[in-house]
Design a protein around this motif. Structure first.
Motif, short mmCIF file in Angstrom:
data_model
loop_
_atom_site.label_atom_id
_atom_site.label_comp_id
_atom_site.label_asym_id
_atom_site.label_seq_id
_atom_site.Cartn_x
_atom_site.Cartn_y
_atom_site.Cartn_z
N LEU A 63 1.56 -4.18 -9.14
CA LEU A 63 0.89 -3.99 -10.44
C LEU A 63 1.89 -3.67 -11.54
N PHE A 64 2.87 -2.83 -11.20
CA PHE A 64 3.89 -2.47 -12.20
C PHE A 64 4.70 -3.67 -12.65
N ALA A 65 4.95 -4.58 -11.73
CA ALA A 65 5.75 -5.77 -12.04
C ALA A 65 5.02 -6.75 -12.93
N SER A 66 3.68 -6.71 -12.93
CA SER A 66 2.91 -7.71 -13.67
C SER A 66 2.08 -7.14 -14.81
N ASN A 67 2.15 -5.82 -15.01
CA ASN A 67 1.35 -5.20 -16.07
C ASN A 67 2.18 -4.16 -16.82
N SER A 68 1.83 -3.94 -18.08
CA SER A 68 2.45 -2.88 -18.86
C SER A 68 1.54 -1.66 -18.88
N GLY A 69 2.10 -0.55 -19.27
CA GLY A 69 1.30 0.67 -19.38
C GLY A 69 1.13 1.43 -18.10
N LEU A 70 1.87 1.06 -17.07
CA LEU A 70 1.79 1.77 -15.79
C LEU A 70 3.04 2.59 -15.57
N SER A 71 2.88 3.75 -14.92
CA SER A 71 4.03 4.58 -14.61
C SER A 71 4.93 3.88 -13.60
N ARG A 72 6.19 4.15 -13.68
CA ARG A 72 7.17 3.55 -12.78
C ARG A 72 6.98 4.06 -11.36
N PRO A 73 6.88 3.17 -10.36
CA PRO A 73 6.74 3.63 -8.98
C PRO A 73 8.05 4.20 -8.45
N GLU A 74 7.94 5.23 -7.63
CA GLU A 74 9.12 5.78 -6.97
C GLU A 74 9.47 4.90 -5.77
N ILE A 75 10.75 4.61 -5.63
CA ILE A 75 11.22 3.82 -4.48
C ILE A 75 11.43 4.76 -3.30
N ASN A 76 10.72 4.48 -2.20
CA ASN A 76 10.81 5.27 -0.99
C ASN A 76 11.23 4.34 0.14
N LYS A 77 12.43 4.56 0.69
CA LYS A 77 12.96 3.60 1.67
C LYS A 77 12.14 3.56 2.95
N THR A 78 11.49 4.66 3.30
CA THR A 78 10.64 4.66 4.50
C THR A 78 9.44 3.75 4.28
N LEU A 79 8.75 3.91 3.14
CA LEU A 79 7.57 3.10 2.86
C LEU A 79 7.95 1.64 2.62
N GLU A 80 9.06 1.42 1.94
CA GLU A 80 9.49 0.06 1.66
C GLU A 80 9.81 -0.69 2.96
N ALA A 81 10.25 0.03 3.99
CA ALA A 81 10.56 -0.61 5.28
C ALA A 81 9.31 -1.16 5.95
N PHE A 82 8.12 -0.68 5.53
CA PHE A 82 6.85 -1.17 6.09
C PHE A 82 6.39 -2.47 5.43
#
Length: 565
Positions: free
Chosen positions: A229-248
């Motif tokens: 959603l952040f990549a395709s829309n404006s007005g959204l808070s920046r997501p935190e990058i979490n390497k554990t979740l990203e590995a999923f």
């Protein structure tokens, strides 16, 4: 067996490890690979292209690591090195569905001063899905040679660690000129295993591990959705990058499966429960008790890896004559349970569930014996070959270039002196990634010592081992026990001066090949040592394997009979 590397403990074992045992099946040095021109021709052989599909008198042309042609009356390239296949049998190279051979366990991190065991950081809790097994893989590990000798040419290596130790990879057992990597990040490894951080740390139970997995999976879904959603829309808070979740993320989009190691039907059901709740692709490795497992496997569409390791058959083959009725009943229960285990793979085949073999928990020197036992108890030879080849290729997604012998596929093959699962079959060549490894074979079909005389293990054997740490030795005292053997081995005590001893377990004499295991206690750990080798004229020559510490040379000589009495 999982051994965590501890320098202080290892230093006390170093002398022992390099001085106890090792055996090479009477075969030539497996490092002598040949790929001078890159072109080979195997002529006039019996070639099994795939399970159930065999050509007689066929020729195989190999060029630059690939199969260029298979058939009769082929024109042999002028630069080809020729291997005469008369009386030889060629099969697709074996694929190991999951293995930890050559994989080291990462060191545990040091705890911070404010460490909270009820809410530990992911790495302390055994949750490291971002790790790649390739970062902890030793391509020079000597045990790789042992598995290649019995026919393995490709393997999916899985990381060591806790509940989510990291991502697996697929490697070939080819030559030293390549990194031998076929694919990275092929599955997310998972276990119902507590963390390496000690008792009292969350998640410390299987139910806690399940709850943690659910939490991570759902949070990964939310994180992935937020990032899209952040990549395709404006007005959204920046997501935190979490390497554990990203590995999923590759698991969420089903580009890779979760590879769950299970040790019983309860763990299987728990893995299936998680799969049904979340919808990921599931591969289960190490399942047992098929009477309870079949429905769970079918309901989840799980892919299956079966260990070819079988329990010790000593009790199952014991003589009950002279025992009390109670002991006879107990022994019969053990025998019945053993027979049931031998038939487990056959039940999968009868249920129409394709499966692959995994070496997890197994030993290379027991593989053929154990598969023959499975065949004798309901598994067909074609299904056994499929479990070593095409089924694992399909499970790993590498069927386009491995699993069968076809033009354009990787030149991976096993060449034996007799039909593969025959008692007298010996491996003459293994071709891995186009590299040809040649092994010595003999014509011995019975337990003899090289002079046609039956091998008798009974007696006292003096052994020595020459290593970088020097030369050392001990004794093996072996006695007959009915139709089998029992024994004791002595070794340099790793905790101090003098000698220590241990029972010799799983003593197997097949032809003139001997194998056994024993345990060494040191630094609070019990380490299992595997020994295998060949007896010729009263001499024993081979190797010892000790998990990731590798394999080391071993030689023994039997004392004269008058000293053995």
């Amino acid at each position: 067996m999982n051994i965590r590397f501890k320098p202080k403990v290892f230093s006390s074992l170093f002398y022992l490890v390099f001085c106890i045992t090792s055996i090479s099946f009477g075969q030539s040095d497996p490092t002598g690979e040949r790929r001078v021109t890159g072109t080979f021709a195997i002529t006039n052989a019996t070639v099994t292209i795939a399970p159930g599909k065999t050509q007689q008198g066929a020729t195989i042309i190999i060029k630059n690591g690939l199969i260029e042609a298979i058939g009769s009356n082929l024109r042999i390239p002028i630069d080809a090195q020729t291997i005469k296949g008369d009386s030889l049998f060629v099969y697709p190279g074996f694929i190991d569905g999951a293995t930890s051979i050559g994989v080291l366990r990462p060191n545990d991190p040091e705890r911070p001063a404010n460490f909270d065991p009820s809410n530990p950081p992911d790495e302390f809790a055994g949750i490291t899905p971002w790790r790649s097994v390739l970062d902890h893989y030793d391509i020079k590990n000597s045990q790789i040679n042992d598995w290649r000798k019995v026919g393995f040419t490709v393997a999916q290596i899985v990381p060591e660690g806790g509940m989510l130790p990291g991502k697996s990879a697929i490697v070939t057992y080819g030559g030293k000129e390549s990194n031998n990597i076929l694919a990275k990040n092929t599955a997310l490894a998972a276990r119902f295993r507590s963390t390496g951080g000690g008792r009292g740390m969350y998640p410390g139970t299987q139910l806690g591990i399940m709850a943690k997995f659910r939490d991570l999976y759902k949070n990964a879904e939310l994180s992935s959705q937020h990032m899209r959603l952040f990549a395709s829309n404006s007005g959204l808070s920046r997501p935190e990058i979490n390497k554990t979740l990203e590995a999923f993320f590759p698991v969420l989009d089903k580009s890779i499966p979760v590879l769950y190691e299970v040790s019983n039907d309860l763990e299987l059901r728990r893995a299936v429960m998680l799969q049904k709740e979340n919808g990921f692709r599931l591969v289960v490795a190490g399942i047992t008790d098929m009477d309870f497992a079949l429905d769970a496997i079918k309901s989840s569409n799980a892919q299956v890896l079966v260990s070819f390791r079988l329990p010790n058959d000593k009790t199952a083959n014991s003589n009950t004559e002279g025992l009390s009725d109670e002991m006879k009943a107990r022994t019969q229960k053990v025998k019945d349970a053993y027979i049931q285990i031998l038939g487990e793979a056959g039940k999968l085949e009868a249920a129409g569930i394709p499966f692959g073999f995994t070496s997890l928990g197994g030993r290379s020197n027991e593989m053929y014996k154990n598969i023959r036992l499975m065949i004798a108890n309901g598994l067909s030879e074609n299904a056994a070959l499929a479990a070593l080849t095409i089924n694992n290729a399909n499970i790993l997604g590498i069927q386009k270039f491995a699993g069968t012998l076809e033009k354009g596929k990787l030149a991976n093959m096993v060449i034996s002196t007799a039909p593969l699962f025959a008692e007298e079959a010996q491996i003459k060549y293994v071709v891995a990634d186009g590299y040809v490894f040649e092994y010595e074979v003999n014509n011995k079909k019975s337990n003899n010592n090289g002079n046609g005389k039956a091998v008798d293990l009974s007696g006292i054997w003096d052994y020595t081992s020459d290593t970088p740490a020097g030369s050392s030795g001990g004794t093996m005292e072996i006695k007959r026990d009915g139709t089998s053997y029992k024994g004791t081995i002595s070794y340099d005590n790793p905790s101090g001066s003098g000698k220590a001893s241990s029972p010799m377990n799983n003593i197997i004499l097949s032809g003139n090949n001997l194998s056994f295991t024993f345990n060494v206690s040191a630094g609070g750990m019990s380490l299992e040592v595997s020994v295998s080798g060949e007896i010729t004229d009263g001499d024993f020559s081979g190797s010892m394997s000790l998990s990731e510490f590798g394999s080391f040379p071993f030689n023994a000589v039997k004392k004269p009979n008058h000293l053995n009495q």
